[in-house]
Design an enzyme around this catalytic site. Structure first.
Site, short mmCIF file in Angstrom:
data_model
loop_
_atom_site.label_atom_id
_atom_site.label_comp_id
_atom_site.label_asym_id
_atom_site.label_seq_id
_atom_site.Cartn_x
_atom_site.Cartn_y
_atom_site.Cartn_z
N CYS A 3 0.84 -1.20 0.00
CA CYS A 3 0.00 0.00 0.00
C CYS A 3 0.87 1.25 0.00
O CYS A 3 1.81 1.36 0.79
CB CYS A 3 -0.91 -0.02 1.23
SG CYS A 3 -2.00 1.42 1.29
N CYS A 46 0.75 4.89 6.81
CA CYS A 46 0.17 4.76 8.16
C CYS A 46 1.19 4.05 9.08
O CYS A 46 1.57 2.91 8.80
CB CYS A 46 -1.13 3.96 8.10
SG CYS A 46 -2.22 4.55 6.78
N CYS A 48 0.77 0.31 10.27
CA CYS A 48 0.28 -0.75 9.38
C CYS A 48 1.37 -1.58 8.72
O CYS A 48 2.30 -1.06 8.09
CB CYS A 48 -0.62 -0.12 8.31
SG CYS A 48 -1.44 -1.38 7.30
N CYS A 101 -16.55 -9.02 6.24
CA CYS A 101 -15.87 -7.74 6.05
C CYS A 101 -14.62 -7.98 5.21
O CYS A 101 -13.81 -8.86 5.54
CB CYS A 101 -15.45 -7.15 7.39
SG CYS A 101 -16.80 -7.04 8.57
N CYS A 120 -19.37 -5.86 4.21
CA CYS A 120 -18.66 -4.63 4.57
C CYS A 120 -17.38 -4.62 3.77
O CYS A 120 -16.75 -5.67 3.58
CB CYS A 120 -18.35 -4.62 6.06
SG CYS A 120 -17.44 -3.13 6.57
N CYS A 138 -19.12 2.62 8.82
CA CYS A 138 -18.34 1.96 9.87
C CYS A 138 -17.08 2.78 10.03
O CYS A 138 -16.28 2.86 9.09
CB CYS A 138 -18.02 0.52 9.45
SG CYS A 138 -16.87 -0.32 10.56
N ARG A 187 -17.41 -2.02 18.17
CA ARG A 187 -16.69 -3.28 17.92
C ARG A 187 -15.33 -3.30 18.61
O ARG A 187 -14.49 -2.43 18.39
CB ARG A 187 -16.50 -3.51 16.41
CG ARG A 187 -15.82 -4.85 16.12
CD ARG A 187 -15.91 -5.27 14.65
NE ARG A 187 -17.26 -5.12 14.18
CZ ARG A 187 -17.64 -4.21 13.28
NH1 ARG A 187 -16.76 -3.44 12.71
NH2 ARG A 187 -18.91 -4.11 12.93
N1 SAM Z 1 -6.54 0.58 3.28
C1 SAM Z 1 -7.80 0.77 3.84
C2 SAM Z 1 -7.84 1.88 4.85
O1 SAM Z 1 -6.82 2.22 5.42
O2 SAM Z 1 -8.93 2.41 5.07
C3 SAM Z 1 -8.37 -0.49 4.48
C4 SAM Z 1 -7.54 -1.42 5.31
S1 SAM Z 1 -6.85 -0.78 6.81
C5 SAM Z 1 -5.74 -2.07 7.27
C6 SAM Z 1 -8.17 -0.81 7.98
C7 SAM Z 1 -7.90 -0.34 9.39
O3 SAM Z 1 -7.20 -1.33 10.13
C8 SAM Z 1 -7.05 0.90 9.60
O4 SAM Z 1 -7.76 2.08 9.39
C9 SAM Z 1 -6.65 0.77 11.04
O5 SAM Z 1 -7.56 1.42 11.91
C10 SAM Z 1 -6.68 -0.74 11.29
N2 SAM Z 1 -5.32 -1.26 11.52
C11 SAM Z 1 -4.37 -1.44 10.59
N3 SAM Z 1 -3.23 -1.92 11.15
C12 SAM Z 1 -3.48 -2.05 12.48
C13 SAM Z 1 -2.71 -2.48 13.60
N4 SAM Z 1 -1.43 -2.87 13.46
N5 SAM Z 1 -3.28 -2.49 14.82
C14 SAM Z 1 -4.57 -2.09 14.96
N6 SAM Z 1 -5.34 -1.67 13.95
C15 SAM Z 1 -4.81 -1.65 12.72
FE1 SF4 Z 2 -2.72 1.23 3.47
FE2 SF4 Z 2 -2.55 0.07 5.84
FE3 SF4 Z 2 -2.89 2.69 5.69
FE4 SF4 Z 2 -4.92 1.03 4.97
S1 SF4 Z 2 -4.04 1.28 7.01
S2 SF4 Z 2 -4.19 2.86 3.89
S3 SF4 Z 2 -3.72 -0.67 4.12
S4 SF4 Z 2 -1.09 1.54 4.97
#
Ligand code: SAM
Ligand code: SF4
Ligand code: DTB
Length: 336
Positions: A54, A58, A61, A98, A129, A189, A267
């Site tokens: 990606c 973030c 992530c 989801c 979802c 959500c 949740r």
């Molecule tokens: N890329 C899309 C986005 O960011 O909206 C969808 C997937 S993203 C992985 C969905 C959510 O997972 C993120 O917004 C974050 O809140 C949560 N998330 C991701 N990595 C995480 C982690 N290591 N611990 C807890 N929550 C996490």
């Molecule tokens: Fe990409 Fe992870 Fe950020 Fe979602 S949370 S936008 S998958 S880097």
């Protein structure tokens, strides 16, 4: 019945956080019982339909190209393969499916397959979802027409902390997509992550942003950071273990979400795998009424079906049917 308010002030929310723990949990459970059936937990299944690679940064992530987490990038899963996983989830009793994609936003060329997936999963009788990143108005309309029930798009943290966690987009970008999802008529959500090394004031700002949206999200996922090696925040936590979120403060956050957003499903999302049953039980007391089941979240481990079944049995909680949350929301809207 407690009133549903979207005019919460930060100071009111901070005052809730400051209550004695017993008073806070009592108030949260009282609000919970006024709006939701006691003892019922919604079970959701999660599937990563496009993993890793990606372009967003973030800091929490594992799927960001900036992370050195060892997660391999894949293409969008084949429609039939997704439907196969959905059928397995339905057979295992899941009522909500989801699906997450590690995208900044879907490309228009991906949309026909996404639409087929939504239609296929819905045809199995499960709620759908998706979480695919930012959407254009046209993409939101396509998902609505396909019958998507919910779109997940988290605000993650407070507005003031946002650019310390993610620099490749802004909180306003997030709010714009949430507004498009709402306009298109898809249920929203939206939640975030606790334990990013944030202050209580950030947690106040995070809840305040959600609780003052023009309409509360139907679903509010509260994730506890899953610290992943090779991500900025996972490594930060490994270096400074004291930054780990205190269990009681996590439960407080759940309780404040429940009190300020009485109708929403709250949740208890990522992070349960390393949470004690006692902490999870306190979260349910504080108004959490939904979890992800199964061994895996998107890339990280989850508690697992056997462990969860044993915990729910021990606590005397039962699985909610698919339509119950929506039916409860609609009945309340009609009563207002
Ligand atoms: N890329 C899309 C986005 O960011 O909206 C969808 C997937 S993203 C992985 C969905 C959510 O997972 C993120 O917004 C974050 O809140 C949560 N998330 C991701 N990595 C995480 C982690 N290591 N611990 C807890 N929550 C996490
Ligand atoms: Fe990409 Fe992870 Fe950020 Fe979602 S949370 S936008 S998958 S880097
Ligand atoms: C949400 O708020 N939590 C889920 C879901 N929405 C998509 C994702 C949690 C991801 C946890 C880390 C991982 O599995 O990589």
């Amino acid at each position: 019945m407690t009133e549903v308010r979207t005019d919460w002030t930060r100071s009111e929310i901070a005052t809730l956080f400051d209550l004695s723990f017993d008073e806070l949990v009592y108030q949260a459970q009282t609000v919970h019982r006024a709006h939701h059936a006691a003892g019922q937990i919604q079970l959701c299944t999660l599937l990563s339909i496009k993993t890793g690679g990606c372009p967003e940064d973030c800091g929490y992530c594992s799927q960001s190209v900036k992370a050195d987490s060892g997660v391999e990038a894949t293409k969008l899963m084949d429609v039939q393969a997704v439907l196969q996983k959905a059928a397995e989830a339905a057979d295992n009793g899941s009522r909500r499916f989801c699906m997450g994609a590690a995208w900044r936003n879907p490309k228009d060329r991906d949309m026909p397959e996404i639409v087929q997936i939504v239609q296929g999963v819905r045809a199995m009788g499960m709620e759908t979802c998706m979480t695919l990143g930012m959407l254009t108005p046209q993409q939101a309309d396509m998902l609505a027409e396909a019958g998507l029930d919910y779109y997940n798009h988290n605000i993650d943290t407070s507005p003031e902390r946002y650019n310390e966690i993610i620099t490749t987009r802004t909180m306003d970008d997030r709010l714009d997509t949430l507004a498009e999802v709402r306009r298109a008529g898809i249920n929203v959500c939206s939640g975030g992550i606790v334990g990013l090394g944030e202050t209580r004031s950030d947690r106040v700002g995070f809840i305040h942003t959600l609780a003052t949206l023009p309409q509360h999200p139907e679903s509010v996922p509260v994730n506890a950071l899953v610290p992943v090696k090779g991500t900025v925040l996972g490594d930060m936590l490994a270096d400074t273990p004291l930054a780990k979120i205190d269990d009681i403060e996590f439960v407080r956050t759940i309780a404040v979400a429940r009190i300020t957003m009485p109708i929403s499903m709250v949740r208890l999302s990522a992070g349960r795998e390393s949470m004690s049953e006692a902490t999870q039980a306190l979260c349910f007391m504080a108004g959490a009424n939904s979890i992800f089941t199964g061994d895996k979240l998107l890339t990280a481990a989850n508690a697992g079906d056997d462990k969860d079944a044993a915990m729910l049995a021990k606590l005397g909680l039962r699985a909610m049917e698919a339509e119950e949350p929506l039916r409860a929301c609609k009945a309340l809207e009609a009563a207002e």
